[in-house]
Enzyme design. Structure first.
Site, PDB file in Angstrom:
ATOM      1  N   GLU A  47      37.523  57.000   6.388  1.00 48.42           N
ATOM      2  CA  GLU A  47      37.503  58.310   6.060  1.00 48.42           C
ATOM      3  C   GLU A  47      36.423  58.842   5.228  1.00 48.42           C
ATOM      4  OE1 GLU A  47      42.243  59.074   6.491  1.00 48.42           O
ATOM      5  OE2 GLU A  47      41.520  58.485   4.647  1.00 48.42           O
TER       6      GLU A  47
HETATM    7  C1  TNX Z   1      45.217  57.189   6.091  1.00 48.08           C
HETATM    8  S1  TNX Z   1      44.608  54.310   6.589  1.00 48.08           S
HETATM    9  C2  TNX Z   1      44.470  56.587   4.940  1.00 48.08           C
HETATM   10  C3  TNX Z   1      45.014  56.605   3.782  1.00 48.08           C
HETATM   11  C4  TNX Z   1      46.041  57.652   3.597  1.00 48.08           C
HETATM   12  C5  TNX Z   1      46.832  56.928   4.730  1.00 48.08           C
HETATM   13  C6  TNX Z   1      48.483  57.733   4.541  1.00 48.08           C
HETATM   14  C7  TNX Z   1      43.479  54.650   6.011  1.00 48.08           C
HETATM   15  C8  TNX Z   1      42.374  53.626   6.200  1.00 48.08           C
HETATM   16  N1  TNX Z   1      43.438  55.631   5.294  1.00 48.08           N
HETATM   17  O1  TNX Z   1      43.771  57.314   2.776  1.00 48.08           O
HETATM   18  O2  TNX Z   1      46.680  57.068   2.306  1.00 48.08           O
HETATM   19  O3  TNX Z   1      46.405  57.549   5.833  1.00 48.08           O
HETATM   20  O4  TNX Z   1      49.311  57.294   5.642  1.00 48.08           O
END
Ligand code: TNX
Length: 542
Positions: free
Chosen positions: A343
């Protein structure tokens, strides 16, 4: 270590084991109870994860006041496993259960033997009139065999005060070894901070189900959780916040070492994660010079993602990365460091690849293997990288194909599909502590989290590229051990089983019976769990 080599030898080990013993005989005993349509699970097989092979016979073993725990051969680690078992058994049985190095044909016997088909984590448990014997090649196998033994005893064995017994272990032979080398759980200590004792409590729960890896998500926008000598404000300032405005916290180096030691005593390896280049707001509040504009960011206590980035063009960013990874590598005996990489929406794509190239190089330079979330597959994963897939139904084909391509080029994959393996996704029902968890990947019921095959999950992924699976627990909405438990139980045991048990044991109806049988243990252990309507839970505690 050559990962390919390890992977194939493990697979061969498990296949030999299954071939040599035949696949488990769950259906041949009448005392399974539970759902009418389900095959009956013999008492000896009422264990999670399902053992590779179970051969019951009539004569049980009974622990008495005269039972010794024998650990002949003098290995310190085997002795520690025996002491651990004694610590479990003594309070509830009230027996002395002396741990002795003397050989003998009676009692509880923990034996190390160089039998190749036991693999590095496998064991054989034989229970009969005079003894229950756990044989393994390595102490890890003894430890996993001890977890099986615990589950074969009545739930009251987990009590910390004396109970009446009797302490009977069903007769027969269990032969067991894991399907996958990597059986992980992740705890996000960044969104909410969890103390050393809270993390230890979770480690103990993971060990019950033969999970062997604890991935600690140590940094995120809302907090930085590990003391770093060369950048002290990371913890001092960056550690002082968490979601919702609580006081946060961080681990001193000694506390982190204690967590690593404790995890190792339960045969879990700690994989620390420093999430970069996104998820870095806490860093950017503590050190203004790490921002491209030189200005400190405001602390963040919300739950949005994707808005922060390290400054890719500035060289000081790599001083930071180098110092942090160097200190982390010094503290971490395990071979893997996770650098996040998910992300990074606030980092331009070309800058992302540049950053990940350099961060990976630093990890390798300090002697560690790189692990990253699957966006790393879209950049340039280094040799030996482990890619953690966290996609779900709506993940685009292109993203999946990147992961498959990286695997074909030699990367190994850990599967954490968000709509199956994310323990922070809500159940379809309201839990008795309401409104915990998120639902961006959908609601995840107990069956959904159990009923998939890691070996066939991603189209085109070579089966031998799957290193294992991991169950992440993100904590935007969770701040106490009880809340962690409600989300992890009862889904965690099913995910642990997917990592351990041969595919041939996979059967939802049989699994629900074994799962229901765990509940009285959780009651005795004080583990809070969600009474999913998909399982016929027993009514009372013991
Ligand atoms: C996605 S999974 C994210 C996290 C969040 C999560 C909550 C991932 C690699 N990144 O930053 O905490 O979803 O479900």
């Amino acid at each position: 270590m050559n990962p390919r080599h390890t992977r194939s030898s493990l697979l061969v080990g498990s296949l030999l084991l299954i071939a040599a013993t035949g696949v488990s005989c769950f259906a041949d005993s009448g005392d399974g109870g539970g759902a009418a349509s389900a095959p009956a699970v013999p008492a000896l097989g009422r264990v999670i994860p399902a053992p590779a092979s179970v051969t019951p016979h009539e004569v049980p073993y009974r622990i008495t006041s005269a039972t010794p725990i024998r650990v002949p051969g003098g290995s310190r680690k085997a002795r520690e496993v025996a002491d651990y078992l004694a610590d479990v058994l003594r309070p509830s049985t009230g027996y002395a259960l002396p741990v002795t190095a003397d050989t003998g044909a009676d009692g509880i016997r923990l034996l190390l033997a160089d039998e190749a088909d036991l693999g590095t984590e496998g064991y054989r448990l034989e229970s009969g009139e005079r003894a229950v014997t756990i044989t393994a090649r390595r102490p890890a196998g003894l430890f996993h065999g001890v977890q099986t033994l615990r589950q074969l005893l009545p739930p009251a064995v987990e009590a910390r005060t004396a109970r009446p017994g009797p302490w009977t272990v069903p007769g027969g032979t269990v032969r067991d070894a894991p399907r996958y080398a990597y059986r992980g759980a992740m705890l996000d200590v960044a969104r909410h901070f969890f103390t050393v004792d809270e993390v230890k409590r979770y480690i103990d729960q993971l060990a019950l189900y033969k999970v062997n890896t604890l991935h600690l998500h140590l940094s995120d926008d809302q907090g930085w959780r590990l003391a770093v000598d060369s950048w002290p404000d990371l913890a001092a300032k960056g550690g002082a916040t968490e979601v919702g405005g609580g006081k946060g916290g961080y681990y001193t180096k000694d506390q982190y070492r204690e967590l690593v030691r404790y995890a190792a005593s339960r045969y879990l390896e700690v994989i620390p994660e420093i999430d970069m280049p996104g998820h870095t707001n806490a860093v950017l509040t503590a050190y203004p010079k790490l921002n491209c504009d030189g200005e400190a960011r405001e602390p963040y206590t919300g739950t949005k993602v994707g808005f922060s980035s390290l400054c890719v063009p500035e060289e000081i960013t790599y001083d930071f990365v180098d110092d942090v990874i160097r200190e982390l590598a010094e503290l971490t005996p395990g071979e893997v460091i996770h650098i996040g990489g998910d992300e990074a929406d606030a980092t331009p794509a070309d800058e992302y690849a540049t950053f990940m190239d350099r961060a990976q190089e630093v990890v390798n330079r300090y002697g560690k293997r790189v692990m990253g979330w699957h966006q790393l597959a879209g950049a340039r994963p280094v040799d030996g990288a482990v890619i953690q897939y966290w996609g779900y139904d709506e993940t685009g084909d292109a993203e999946r194909e990147e992961v498959v391509r990286a695997a074909r080029e030699g990367a190994e994959v850990v599967l954490s599909p968000a709509d199956r393996a994310y323990l922070d996704m809500q159940y379809p029902e309201v839990t008795d502590i309401p409104y915990l968890g998120l639902e961006w990947a959908g609601k995840v019921d107990v069956r959904r989290s159990y009923d998939w095959d890691p070996g066939a999950y991603l189209d085109g992924l070579p089966a031998d590229a799957v290193l294992g699976i991991e169950a992440p627990l993100w904590t935007e909405t969770l701040s106490t051990s009880t809340e962690l438990e409600v989300m992890a139980f009862p889904r965690l045991p099913g995910l642990a089983e997917l990592g351990w048990s041969p595919r041939s044991t996979h059967d939802w109806d049989a699994y629900r019976q074994r799962l229901a049988a765990q509940a009285p243990r959780w009651d005795v252990l004080g583990i809070r769990y969600h009474r999913s309507p998909q399982v016929s839970w027993p009514a009372s505690a013991e």
